[in-house]
Motif scaffolding. Structure first.
Motif, mmCIF file in Angstrom:
data_model
loop_
_atom_site.group_PDB
_atom_site.id
_atom_site.type_symbol
_atom_site.label_atom_id
_atom_site.label_comp_id
_atom_site.label_asym_id
_atom_site.label_seq_id
_atom_site.Cartn_x
_atom_site.Cartn_y
_atom_site.Cartn_z
ATOM 1 N N SER A 138 0.781 -1.300 -0.029
ATOM 2 C CA SER A 138 0.184 0.090 0.126
ATOM 3 C C SER A 138 0.793 1.289 0.019
ATOM 4 C CB SER A 138 -0.904 0.053 1.202
ATOM 5 O OG SER A 138 0.046 0.116 2.271
ATOM 6 N N GLY A 140 0.939 3.579 2.435
ATOM 7 C CA GLY A 140 1.687 3.811 3.491
ATOM 8 C C GLY A 140 2.839 2.893 3.691
ATOM 9 N N LEU A 167 -0.884 10.508 0.547
ATOM 10 C CA LEU A 167 -1.727 9.446 1.229
ATOM 11 C C LEU A 167 -3.019 10.056 1.535
ATOM 12 C CD1 LEU A 167 1.193 8.147 3.456
ATOM 13 C CD2 LEU A 167 0.508 7.400 1.393
ATOM 14 N N LEU A 171 -4.544 7.818 6.825
ATOM 15 C CA LEU A 171 -3.286 7.435 6.949
ATOM 16 C C LEU A 171 -2.037 8.401 7.033
ATOM 17 C CD1 LEU A 171 -1.498 4.898 6.478
ATOM 18 C CD2 LEU A 171 -1.509 5.152 3.885
ATOM 19 N N HIS A 174 -1.855 9.156 10.492
ATOM 20 C CA HIS A 174 -1.024 7.849 11.267
ATOM 21 C C HIS A 174 0.340 8.098 11.080
ATOM 22 C CE1 HIS A 174 -0.341 4.146 12.962
ATOM 23 N NE2 HIS A 174 0.169 3.717 11.792
#
Length: 360
Positions: A138, A140, A167, A171, A174
């Motif tokens: 992905s 991330g 992103l 995400l 994060h």
């Protein structure tokens, strides 16, 4: 702590020999600091980062790293890790091979290379993905691998250019905390470029705000938010109301401002403010209170133009103090107390919550 681990001294950058994209930059970064360069597109922040990385050369001035001049040192000899927005991972290599690449270029032995790759992948919580290829990850996860590759050779400094720009919001938030916590654990220097004000405030020890090639202010996130140096910083960092007026009284750090409709506002005086001068008064939407107590220093009548629902809060656009667009942020629990557009309400704020800034 070395207070001048990174130093830009009188740095200017021009591509055509006439106009400058970076002008007279003097900037010092302490050892272990997380510094974010923030500003709109074309403000000079990315060019500054590229000069530090060695991908651009300054037209004038000097750049030093840990006391050594690096402005003429090629990028591969600067011991700097770089993370870009597009990750720049090699698609034909596995995760482990991507992370190992900088070590192979430095001709490390196999045993040490293997150990460093393992540590770097553990650091970003990607050890179980070592045999996968980038297209199996992905966004991330790819960003974590790019970060591991930048850290694996233990650089003095890590540069990040809009690394989270691709992103999604959840995400991105994060990963902001992941990078911040990683910086805290390793104690490395990070210089980070973004145009996202929230990102800069969340992650940084200090933030340098650029506009039109000039460093406008460099300070902690709290200082930038609470005590902006000029109207540009005030309106660029977070959300601010800007109310035009004239200084009618100046006494030390305090002043009184007369607005275009004759209202008089008590405020803090910004640096360089002068009696009788035109000024911009800045006021955060969340600092405005409703129905202030009678006799408060700043107490005014406002007319509601628009109510906007934001879930956890309500935003009001009102007309007050000669300004047609004053924004007020109100908790959602108070939403029931408002009428439709056109209603009049009382608003107010403490003098210490607004600041009159000198116009350049």
């Amino acid at each position: 702590m070395t207070e001048r681990f990174i130093a830009f001294e009188g740095v200017r950058k021009s591509y055509d020999g006439k106009s400058y994209v970076v002008r007279g930059l003097d900037l010092h970064v302490a050892q272990g600091e997380f510094l974010t360069l923030l500003g709109p597109s074309g403000s000079g922040k990315t060019t500054t980062l590229m000069m530090l990385a060695g991908f651009e050369a300054p037209t004038h001035g000097t750049i030093t790293l840990d006391g050594n001049r690096i402005d003429s040192v090629p990028p591969h000899r600067r011991n700097i890790g770089v993370v870009f927005q597009n990750y720049a991972l090699f698609p034909h290599m596995t995760v482990g091979e991507n992370v190992a690449f900088p070590l192979k270029m430095r001709r490390l032995g196999k045993a040490e290379l293997t150990e460093r790759v393992r540590r770097a992948l553990d650091m970003v919580r990607m050890a179980s993905f070592e045999t996968r290829r980038p297209n199996q990850l992905s966004g991330g996860q790819q960003q974590r691998i790019a970060l591991a590759r930048a850290l694996v050779f233990e650089p003095q400094l890590v540069l990040m250019d809009e690394p989270l720009g691709a992103l999604d919001k959840q995400l991105r938030e994060h990963m902001q905390l992941e990078i911040k916590h990683l910086h805290g654990r390793l104690g490395i220097n990070v210089v980070y470029v973004t145009h996202d004000q929230s990102e800069a405030l969340t992650m940084s020890d200090r933030v340098g705000v650029f506009n039109d090639g000039t460093l406008q202010q460099v300070a902690s996130p709290h200082a930038l938010y609470e005590t902006p140096a000029n109207p540009f910083v005030a309106t660029f960092i977070g959300e601010n109301n800007a109310i035009a007026g004239e200084v009618v009284e100046l006494s030390g750090q305090n002043c009184r401002i007369r607005t275009t409709d004759g209202s008089v506002i008590a405020a803090l005086a910004g640096e360089g403010l002068k009696q009788g001068a035109r000024t911009t008064l800045v006021l955060r939407p969340e600092r405005i209170t409703l129905s202030p107590a009678l006799g408060s220093p700043n107490c005014f009548t406002a007319k509601i133009d628009e109510l906007i629902y934001h879930g956890d809060h309500l935003r009001l656009r009102v007309r007050a103090c000669g300004c047609d667009d004053v924004r007020v942020k109100v908790p959602a629990t108070q939403a029931h107390s408002f009428q439709a557009s056109g209603a009049e309400i009382g608003i107010g704020w403490a003098p210490e919550d607004c600041r009159a800034l000198a116009l350049s």
